[in-house]
Design a protein around this motif. Structure first.
Motif, PDB file in Angstrom:
ATOM      1  N   MET A   8      -7.207 -26.152 113.057  1.00  0.00           N
ATOM      2  CA  MET A   8      -7.730 -25.834 114.367  1.00  0.00           C
ATOM      3  C   MET A   8      -8.774 -24.743 114.198  1.00  0.00           C
ATOM      4  SD  MET A   8      -7.602 -26.304 117.704  1.00  0.00           S
ATOM      5  CE  MET A   8      -6.364 -27.545 117.567  1.00  0.00           C
ATOM      6  N   SER A   9      -9.863 -24.907 114.845  1.00  0.00           N
ATOM      7  CA  SER A   9     -10.977 -23.971 114.734  1.00  0.00           C
ATOM      8  C   SER A   9     -10.665 -22.666 115.459  1.00  0.00           C
ATOM      9  CB  SER A   9     -12.224 -24.613 115.354  1.00  0.00           C
ATOM     10  OG  SER A   9     -13.253 -23.676 115.466  1.00  0.00           O
ATOM     11  N   SER A  10     -11.014 -21.537 114.827  1.00  0.00           N
ATOM     12  CA  SER A  10     -10.901 -20.260 115.527  1.00  0.00           C
ATOM     13  C   SER A  10     -12.180 -19.970 116.303  1.00  0.00           C
ATOM     14  CB  SER A  10     -10.590 -19.127 114.551  1.00  0.00           C
ATOM     15  OG  SER A  10     -11.630 -18.989 113.624  1.00  0.00           O
ATOM     16  N   ASP A  11     -13.162 -20.849 116.186  1.00  0.00           N
ATOM     17  CA  ASP A  11     -14.404 -20.746 116.941  1.00  0.00           C
ATOM     18  C   ASP A  11     -14.111 -21.110 118.396  1.00  0.00           C
ATOM     19  OD1 ASP A  11     -17.239 -20.909 117.616  1.00  0.00           O
ATOM     20  OD2 ASP A  11     -16.942 -23.083 117.538  1.00  0.00           O
ATOM     21  N   LEU A  15      -3.638 -20.793 116.460  1.00  0.00           N
ATOM     22  CA  LEU A  15      -4.484 -19.675 116.055  1.00  0.00           C
ATOM     23  C   LEU A  15      -4.394 -19.467 114.553  1.00  0.00           C
ATOM     24  CD1 LEU A  15      -3.449 -17.080 118.815  1.00  0.00           C
ATOM     25  CD2 LEU A  15      -5.266 -18.806 118.926  1.00  0.00           C
ATOM     26  N   SER A  16      -5.364 -18.753 114.014  1.00  0.00           N
ATOM     27  CA  SER A  16      -5.307 -18.347 112.606  1.00  0.00           C
ATOM     28  C   SER A  16      -4.315 -17.196 112.471  1.00  0.00           C
ATOM     29  CB  SER A  16      -6.691 -17.904 112.129  1.00  0.00           C
ATOM     30  OG  SER A  16      -7.046 -16.682 112.767  1.00  0.00           O
ATOM     31  N   LEU A  43      -0.687 -28.162 111.263  1.00  0.00           N
ATOM     32  CA  LEU A  43      -1.380 -26.884 111.377  1.00  0.00           C
ATOM     33  C   LEU A  43      -0.965 -25.951 110.241  1.00  0.00           C
ATOM     34  CD1 LEU A  43      -0.829 -26.524 115.204  1.00  0.00           C
ATOM     35  CD2 LEU A  43      -2.966 -27.138 114.079  1.00  0.00           C
ATOM     36  N   PRO A  44      -1.796 -24.985 109.886  1.00  0.00           N
ATOM     37  CA  PRO A  44      -1.464 -24.073 108.783  1.00  0.00           C
ATOM     38  C   PRO A  44      -0.213 -23.229 109.024  1.00  0.00           C
ATOM     39  CG  PRO A  44      -3.805 -23.928 109.304  1.00  0.00           C
ATOM     40  CD  PRO A  44      -3.174 -24.787 110.363  1.00  0.00           C
ATOM     41  N   VAL A  55       4.595 -18.098 112.967  1.00  0.00           N
ATOM     42  CA  VAL A  55       3.872 -17.314 113.970  1.00  0.00           C
ATOM     43  C   VAL A  55       4.748 -16.237 114.596  1.00  0.00           C
ATOM     44  CG1 VAL A  55       2.106 -19.060 114.422  1.00  0.00           C
ATOM     45  CG2 VAL A  55       4.182 -19.018 115.830  1.00  0.00           C
ATOM     46  N   VAL A  56       6.032 -16.528 114.788  1.00  0.00           N
ATOM     47  CA  VAL A  56       6.917 -15.506 115.348  1.00  0.00           C
ATOM     48  C   VAL A  56       7.064 -14.347 114.361  1.00  0.00           C
ATOM     49  CG1 VAL A  56       9.265 -14.964 116.102  1.00  0.00           C
ATOM     50  CG2 VAL A  56       8.170 -17.085 116.851  1.00  0.00           C
TER      51      VAL A  56
END
Length: 190
Positions: free
Chosen positions: A1-4, A122-123, A155-156, A162-163
């Motif tokens: 997913m792009s962070s742009d 998100l990254s 996703l990465p 993420v938590v």
């Protein structure tokens, strides 16, 4: 997913343009049960000012509205926001804005911040920044609620990653944790 921001917006606009309910929020028993567990994790509290990140088509937003005096709902997709606005027309205490979190974080304070199924888009750097911004904008007695799918993704980062990253990136105190078969809910405070 792009962070742009424009890239992320284009991806989610395409998803919501091709299908009105791309994740079956309205029809899935899993989604209904998860929304119910999410609301239960709030301990029947009322909130003065809430911020929902990634409101999508507004189903969770609708559940949150009776519990909040004011609710700011953000999404990166204009298409999703259009659907959410229609769903909550007449709810004058709900404000919808287009934004790419963490870059478009509002300069306000909240006693509830909800990040439901958004962080793994998100990254790692953006998750850490989101955590820091959430911590700075949370009122002292407030709650920050994370809801994350824990099944496989392409996703990465996954729901557990993420938590862990979110919690480690700021001075959070865990106040609630639920691990269900395919998701987890974590509530943090100061």
């Amino acid at each position: 997913m792009s962070s742009d921001p424009e890239g992320r917006e284009a991806v989610f606009d395409a998803i919501f343009a091709s299908e009105a309910d791309p994740w079956a929020f309205e029809s899935s028993a899993y989604e209904r049960e998860k929304r119910s567990a999410t609301m239960a994790a709030l301990d029947r509290r009322q909130f003065g000012s809430a911020f929902e990140v990634g409101c999508a088509n507004g189903l969770l937003t609708r559940e949150l509205t009776p519990r909040c005096k004011s609710l700011l709902a953000v999404d990166v997709s204009s298409k999703a926001l259009d659907r959410a606005r229609v769903r909550l027309s007449g709810c004058d205490h709900v404000e919808f804005i287009k934004g790419n979190v963490p870059h478009d974080w509002p300069v306000r304070t909240f006693d509830l911040i909800v990040l439901s199924e958004v962080l793994y888009f998100l990254s790692a750097e953006e998750v850490a920044l989101t955590s820091k911004k959430a911590r700075r904008s949370l009122e002292p007695e407030g709650s920050c609620l994370l809801v994350n799918w824990t099944g496989p993704t392409d996703l990465p980062l996954d729901g557990h990653d993420v938590v862990n990253l979110f919690e480690a990136s700021a001075d959070w105190r865990s106040t609630f944790r639920l691990e269900a078969p395919n998701y987890r809910i974590d509530r943090f405070g100061m």
